[in-house]
Enzyme design. Sequence first.
Site: not given
Lengths: 264, 264, 270
Positions: C33-34
């Site tokens: 998850t960025q």
Amino acid sequence: MAMFSQNPTMNGPNYSFSDTPRTKAPEGAREHRFDPYTDNGGSTLAIAGADFTIMAGDTRLTSGYNINSRYHPKVFKIGGTTSDQHDATIALSVVGFAADGEALKERLDAICKMYRYRHGKPMSVKACAQRLSTILYQKRFFPYYAYAILGGLDEEGKGAVYSYDPVGSYEREQCRAGGAAASLIMPFLDNQVNFKNQYIPGSGEGHALQERERKPLSRQEVETLVKDAFDGAVERHIEVGDGLQMMIITKDGIQEVTMPLKKD
Amino acid sequence: MFRNNYDNDSVTFSPQGRIFQVEYAAEAVKQGSVVVGITSKTHVVLVAVKRNAEELSSYQKKLFPIDEHVGIAIAGLTSDARVLSNFMKQQSLGHRLTYGRSMPVRSLVEMIGSKAQTNTQHYGKRPYGVGLLVAGVDESGPHLFEFQPSGMTEEMVAFAIGARSQMARTYLEKNLDKFASCGREELIAHGLKALKESLVQDKELTVENTSVAVAGAKSKDGGAKAEPFKVYDGQEVNAWIESVADEKEAAAGGESGEGMDVDA
Amino acid sequence: MDHRPQAWGRPRDDVYGAYDHSYLQQSGPKTATQSPVVTGTSVVAIKFKEGVVIAADNLASYGSLARFTDVKRLRTFLGTSVVGFGGDVSDMQWLDRHLKELAIDEAYDQEPTAESAEAAAKEGLNAANLYKYLQKLMYKRRNDFDPLWNQILIAGLDEDDKPFLASVDLRGTSFTSPSLATGFGAMLAQPIMRLHAATEEDAAKLTREQAVEVVKECMKVLYYRDARSLDRYSIAVVTKEGIDLKEDEQLEKQSWAFAERIKGYGTQTV
């Protein structure tokens, strides 16, 4: 199979997802944009006396312009027999990224506790200082973003202060300021603790000028010095304030004092 | 040499449904010197007689602190006990680190229970040759557990394991009703009296051979703080020994039989 | 459609162009998850004499789109603590599942002799224990470069049954304070709450009613000024007696009169 290829750029049948040629990345490599660090501000200070050490830090915790907490201690007792650390003899202060600082503190404390369990005696400050350096260096390529200072009494009962950079370089010093207002406090300490730029009046001209003789300060003097240093830092640095936490390490144990600082 | 054909390993049942290796391990426990544990509503106490292999040697330790709230008494192979002790230390330290509380004694005991059980079900493994009394305090008060090489664990009000421990257990059974309301000192006295029952006739409790350990729960109203688990040896136990020394017993009889190299 | 047996059912490359396989990358660097996707906004909480009040609105936004308007962002733990989530909603749901599992494991460990539910609660993980655990979890995930994109408030009681309130974020940074707020709340609600509870001593003087009132006031201010907020919210009061959780509250006594005085707002034409 290549005869079925309809894609000139790919030399193959090109219909199965899993067959696609890809640029190979090393196993376990991760792509990321996440910044794992923040600076939570605050400042610390440690001064060694003849038979005591004083460790201090403000209690403000910030992120950006927000004050997260007005009471978040940065100085910790290390290596006591119990979790309330009533019989601890070593103190550690950490500033920088608070989560790393906390992790570092807990690592060192756990190691001190294991040492006591294995050897049946508490760790010396010297040994603890060396170990702390190792802990920091072990994370050389993903460092604990924390400026640590370790304080206690050495084998001879003299005050000992060890200061660190985030990757484990360390040295024993008479005094050290760390964190956001380090650059404000350290010159003040140089002058007031190590008497830098203080000369005996009328002792000569130029190189003949004699330096004021260094002598260890009394506990009372150091406590005042610490308070003055922080009052100054609070005025000039927005990330410093709220409360001053002080640990005074003597042969009788560690005494903890907190006092208010300006909250603006 | 062999008692039968079914005792070569711990994975084979005898036709009678017994696992002899595990039973032999239980015998090792019986050869260790006696240890006694008692709980009251507020405290838990461990007492032990230490043995020396010969006049010139030191006494083998019987009581070990694990964490600030829990400790063990051992009967059997000391070296096996150390493995379990290290494991328990690791677990309770880890629990404290992740949850910030003392590990519940029951969880801790169940962990060594399952660890010991796996040794009785895998070829090439050997059961631990040691029995433990695990004493500790947690949020739900004082606890005493028995641990056996088979992996069996059980909570006890009071118990004794080791050589001639049946005598001590008889004493404990007789006085069972008194324990719950006992204060700290009374509980220790009961422990030592139980211990004396198990001594061979011409042996006595001395400051050299007696160990006492106590832990106290924090009071329900939050008045009294928890008393950390602490082991007392040497001169520290003198007063306690003297307090139960009044009723002199007739001295006669011989030494305990020479067994395998346990506890020394 | 391609009719050759090796590729039956696939779009034909000569008609549709080559399939872009980069969308289905299976090797190559792993991407965690960025950035958060569906998000919840502020959580606010304040301590009072006997416990803690905590609130969060029921909105989950997809960027600037008010995507889900009935999302409960306050979750209870073991009937003794409340966890309020700001940030990514899917990470919140993962955490909630994880905490439910933890609660079940914890229940198995309970003393079989515990006479009452109250005694059982005493032996279980309290809010302070839960906070420590969540801090460790969040810090581990940040160390793995796979953060849970949340800022979390934990409300409940500590081992001495004193009110407990703390915060943990996606980097594992953790702290406690008499009042706390995440996201926009840190800027808009926190100053209001600090008027009433600047110190622990001040907080210990607040009554339950006062604390609830302050939190409701904060929710109103947030609804006025935070574009990613909603007037439906959840509020929980945690005390020794348990948790009083209401999950479908409506903001009351709103006043939009100020809007008329703002030029270019609403239906004004001048």
